[in-house]
Design an enzyme around this catalytic site. Structure first.
Site, PDB file in Angstrom:
ATOM      1  N   HIS A  51       0.847  -1.194   0.000  1.00 19.62           N
ATOM      2  CA  HIS A  51       0.000   0.000   0.000  1.00 19.62           C
ATOM      3  C   HIS A  51       0.874   1.232   0.000  1.00 19.62           C
ATOM      4  CE1 HIS A  51       0.762  -0.598   4.293  1.00 19.62           C
ATOM      5  NE2 HIS A  51       0.286   0.616   4.557  1.00 19.62           N
ATOM      6  N   HIS A  53       1.386   3.973   1.967  1.00 25.50           N
ATOM      7  CA  HIS A  53       1.882   4.761   3.100  1.00 25.50           C
ATOM      8  C   HIS A  53       3.407   4.881   3.067  1.00 25.50           C
ATOM      9  CE1 HIS A  53      -2.005   4.093   5.623  1.00 25.50           C
ATOM     10  NE2 HIS A  53      -2.120   5.085   4.769  1.00 25.50           N
ATOM     11  N   ASP A  55       5.801   4.831   5.199  1.00 28.47           N
ATOM     12  CA  ASP A  55       6.676   3.898   5.903  1.00 28.47           C
ATOM     13  C   ASP A  55       6.747   2.539   5.212  1.00 28.47           C
ATOM     14  OD1 ASP A  55       3.986   3.478   6.707  1.00 28.47           O
ATOM     15  OD2 ASP A  55       4.621   2.465   8.537  1.00 28.47           O
ATOM     16  N   HIS A  56       6.074   2.410   4.073  1.00 28.44           N
ATOM     17  CA  HIS A  56       6.142   1.190   3.275  1.00 28.44           C
ATOM     18  C   HIS A  56       6.764   1.423   1.899  1.00 28.44           C
ATOM     19  CE1 HIS A  56       3.522  -1.396   5.882  1.00 28.44           C
ATOM     20  NE2 HIS A  56       3.313  -0.194   6.391  1.00 28.44           N
ATOM     21  N   HIS A 108      -7.611  -0.963   5.507  1.00 24.30           N
ATOM     22  CA  HIS A 108      -6.590  -0.043   6.012  1.00 24.30           C
ATOM     23  C   HIS A 108      -6.431   1.110   5.026  1.00 24.30           C
ATOM     24  CE1 HIS A 108      -3.025   1.246   8.183  1.00 24.30           C
ATOM     25  NE2 HIS A 108      -2.310   1.193   7.068  1.00 24.30           N
ATOM     26  N   ASP A 125      -0.236  -3.805   6.404  1.00 19.72           N
ATOM     27  CA  ASP A 125      -0.868  -3.332   7.639  1.00 19.72           C
ATOM     28  C   ASP A 125      -2.314  -3.815   7.762  1.00 19.72           C
ATOM     29  OD1 ASP A 125       1.456  -2.030   8.243  1.00 19.72           O
ATOM     30  OD2 ASP A 125       0.683  -0.009   7.929  1.00 19.72           O
TER      31      ASP A 125
END
Length: 253
Positions: A51, A53, A55-56, A108, A125
């Site tokens: 996904h 975000h 932090d990914h 999410h 997540d």
């Protein structure tokens, strides 16, 4: 096959899967530095993204600066501009000798996907050990259906979550389901692992089905706890899930 959870930021894991020749698959590299530290000069076979975000995906640009030809698999989402191949539900991804099925798991985020294959589940997540992700772009019925879909995979599947949240999740799970003996045993093991500075992951789907309250919304004890906290009857398992998620959002254990 060597599977490694590479720590990043405060509690993220970047998953690296390496074959006998040392060739690597990288999953959700939020930061390039830990990946470069492990791989050195060896380019990865591919990058899988679950996904959008930061932090990914935040490390993808730097990894591509080092290795521009690296394939990047990602869901259909314009918020992930580095993708070289878009994937959707039911697609098959082949990386080296490894084969993965793409599963759409919205909740999410609206475009979240998971990758299942080789006895592994890279779930970003969506599913955590003893917990699940927050719903930023989805609804309780969506997220409940996504989790049910993951829970239906083979029990020996190793669950490669993207965060080390298990200790905190265990406290909430015990508040919901204190009579669950398997959960109490799991919580004790988690406390020991974290006290020793060790990761609690990967877990297995069999263990999660036994201990994770978000996968047990049809269990009478879990339903009763959710209804007690909500102060009203709940119509179905999706409503139980929604009540549990709202409870967890404000939980301080």
């Amino acid at each position: 096959m060597d599977l490694r959870a590479v720590p990043a930021f405060d509690d993220n894991y970047i998953w690296l899967l390496r074959d006998a020749e040392g060739r690597a698959l990288v999953v959700d590299p939020g930061d390039a530095a830990p990946v470069l530290a492990v791989l050195g000069d060896a380019p990865p076979l591919a990058i899988l993204l679950t996904h959008h975000h930061g932090d990914h995906v935040g490390g993808v640009a730097d990894l591509l600066a080092h290795w521009p030809a690296t394939p990047v698999f990602a869901p259909h989402d314009d918020r992930i501009p580095q993708a070289s191949q878009r994937v959707d539900d039911g697609d098959r991804v082949t990386v080296g000798d490894w084969h993965f099925e793409v599963l759409a798991v919205p909740g999410h985020t609206r475009s979240h996907v998971a990758y299942h294959g080789e006895g592994l589940l890279f779930c970003g997540d969506t599913l955590f050990s003893l917990g699940c992700g927050r719903m930023f772009e989805g609804t309780p019925p969506q997220m409940h259906a996504s989790l049910a879909r993951l829970a239906a995979l083979p029990g020996d599947t190793r669950v490669c979550c993207a965060h080390e949240y298990t200790l905190g999740n265990a406290a909430f799970a015990l508040a919901v389901d204190p009579g669950n003996a398997a959960l109490r045993t799991r919580a004790e093991a988690v406390r020991a692992l974290r006290a020793a500075g060790r990761s609690t992951l990967p877990t297995t789907l069999a263990e999660e089905r036994t201990c994770n309250p978000f996968l047990r919304c049809d269990v009478p004890a879990v339903r009763a706890a959710a209804e007690g906290h909500a102060g009203q009857p709940l119509a179905d398992a999706a409503a139980v899930f929604g009540a549990l998620r709202a409870w967890k959002d404000g939980f301080r254990g």
